[in-house]
Design an enzyme around this catalytic site. Structure first.
Site, PDB file in Angstrom:
ATOM      1  N   GLU A  20      11.901  88.791  57.660  1.00  0.00           N
ATOM      2  CA  GLU A  20      13.170  88.962  56.946  1.00  0.00           C
ATOM      3  C   GLU A  20      13.154  88.164  55.647  1.00  0.00           C
ATOM      4  OE1 GLU A  20      16.027  90.048  56.294  1.00  0.00           O
ATOM      5  OE2 GLU A  20      16.908  91.108  57.989  1.00  0.00           O
ATOM      6  N   ARG A 103      23.454  82.051  65.213  1.00  0.00           N
ATOM      7  CA  ARG A 103      22.507  81.611  64.192  1.00  0.00           C
ATOM      8  C   ARG A 103      22.831  82.314  62.881  1.00  0.00           C
ATOM      9  NH1 ARG A 103      19.210  85.732  62.812  1.00  0.00           N
ATOM     10  NH2 ARG A 103      18.541  87.263  64.384  1.00  0.00           N
ATOM     11  N   ASN A 105      21.874  84.517  59.612  1.00  0.00           N
ATOM     12  CA  ASN A 105      21.004  85.661  59.346  1.00  0.00           C
ATOM     13  C   ASN A 105      20.762  85.737  57.836  1.00  0.00           C
ATOM     14  OD1 ASN A 105      19.522  87.761  60.666  1.00  0.00           O
ATOM     15  ND2 ASN A 105      20.965  89.262  59.877  1.00  0.00           N
ATOM     16  N   ASN A 152      24.518  90.740  57.245  1.00  0.00           N
ATOM     17  CA  ASN A 152      23.237  91.155  56.681  1.00  0.00           C
ATOM     18  C   ASN A 152      23.254  91.221  55.163  1.00  0.00           C
ATOM     19  OD1 ASN A 152      20.552  91.641  57.678  1.00  0.00           O
ATOM     20  ND2 ASN A 152      21.484  92.774  59.350  1.00  0.00           N
ATOM     21  N   ASP A 202      20.322  97.074  56.894  1.00  0.00           N
ATOM     22  CA  ASP A 202      19.896  95.689  57.121  1.00  0.00           C
ATOM     23  C   ASP A 202      19.943  94.945  55.792  1.00  0.00           C
ATOM     24  OD1 ASP A 202      18.472  93.350  58.069  1.00  0.00           O
ATOM     25  OD2 ASP A 202      17.661  94.564  59.685  1.00  0.00           O
TER      26      ASP A 202
END
Length: 305
Positions: A20, A103, A105, A152, A202
């Site tokens: 990512e 968490r 992202n 995202n 995403d």
């Protein structure tokens, strides 16, 4: 409408569990990206082919560069200073210390050098468990959107009057009016509604024509969209299903770097997707992007851990 470019290459043949957050640093001519679940910051220099994997004891959702050359990461322990050379770290702020399943992202810096990053339930995927936060220069943290389910992609338009944001399960890119001076976002509206057949939106990047490039998890591609009309105007198919994010890089900022994941793929799927988790690049696109903004701290942190 067809394939924009079908010239993908494997940039780095290292399979991340959950690759990512690609980010380009022009003056060092390097790309960094993360393997969220493994706590690794990958560092790659395309001119020399040098690749380094830097391990840390936390899950890392996104990273940005600080003005002094350090890195700020959004992690499962909050916002953290990182010195890649010494591996020293220091927590700046942890707004969800009371939520151990959550968490951070995806995240990026805005034009004023503030770090925007959002959270999610990384254990059970509980809907609405996350928020979008803004880390200011002084280390204070503001909530910008609440609730979100899987925070995202983020992007700002060329004059920083519009902020674009993805909460993945919504299948939408939402636009807000953006006030650069104070970080205010207002007038929420749907810019792009992504059909179920395309996959889940995403990570995201914006090009110099104001078009949005979204990685499509489960869709096996990156697609280019016009946020003014909501229309898809092209796509880049990839040989993996779990495409996670994209960023412009290279000397002229017209190479598109694309991350992917192999998490939760069974043996058959992995056999059919030998490049799952790798970093891809499409070189010399017809359009370029922007250099990422850096975090601007008012004072230098004491990174002593």
């Amino acid at each position: 409408m067809g394939n924009l470019e079908n010239k993908w290459q494997i940039a780095v043949p290292v399979a991340c569990t959950l690759g990512e957050g690609p980010i380009w640093e022009s003056h060092l001519n390097r790309l960094l990206w993360v393997d969220i679940l493994e706590g690794v910051i990958h560092e790659w220099y395309p001119d020399s082919g040098i690749h380094r994997a830097n391990q840390f004891p936390f899950k890392i959702g996104a990273i940005v560069f600080n003005a002094d050359g350090a890195i700020i990461a959004a992690t499962d322990q909050g916002f953290v200073w990182i010195d890649l050379d010494t591996k020293k770290t220091e927590v700046i702020a942890n707004p969800e210390a009371d939520l151990p399943d959550n968490r951070f992202n995806d995240g990026k810096c805005d034009v004023m050098g503030r770090f925007w990053a959002g959270t999610m339930d990384g254990i059970n995927g509980q809907p609405g468990a996350g928020k979008l936060y803004m880390l200011d220069h002084d280390g204070s943290v503001d909530v910008k959107i609440d609730p979100v389910s899987c925070s995202n992609g983020l992007a700002w338009n060329h004059d920083n009057s519009v902020f674009y944001y993805i909460d993945t399960p919504s299948r939408q890119v939402v636009a807000f009016d953006f006030e650069a001076e104070n970080g205010g976002i207002t007038n929420s509206r749907t810019a792009i509604q992504i059909p179920e057949t395309e996959g889940l939106p995403d990570g995201m990047a914006i090009d110099k024509e104001g078009m949005l490039w979204t990685a499509l998890w489960g869709g096996g591609k990156v697609a280019r969209w016009n946020p003014q009309t909501g229309e898809k105007i092209g796509e880049i198919p990839l040989p993996v299903t779990q495409v996670t994010s994209c960023a412009f890089g290279g000397k002229d900022l017209n190479d598109l770097y694309i991350t992917s994941a192999k998490v939760n793929l069974d043996a058959d799927s992995l056999a059919n997707q030998p490049y799952a988790g790798c970093l891809f690049v499409v070189k010399e696109l017809f359009i370029s992007g922007y250099e990422p903004h850096r975090f601007l701290a008012k004072r230098k942190a004491n990174r002593s851990h």
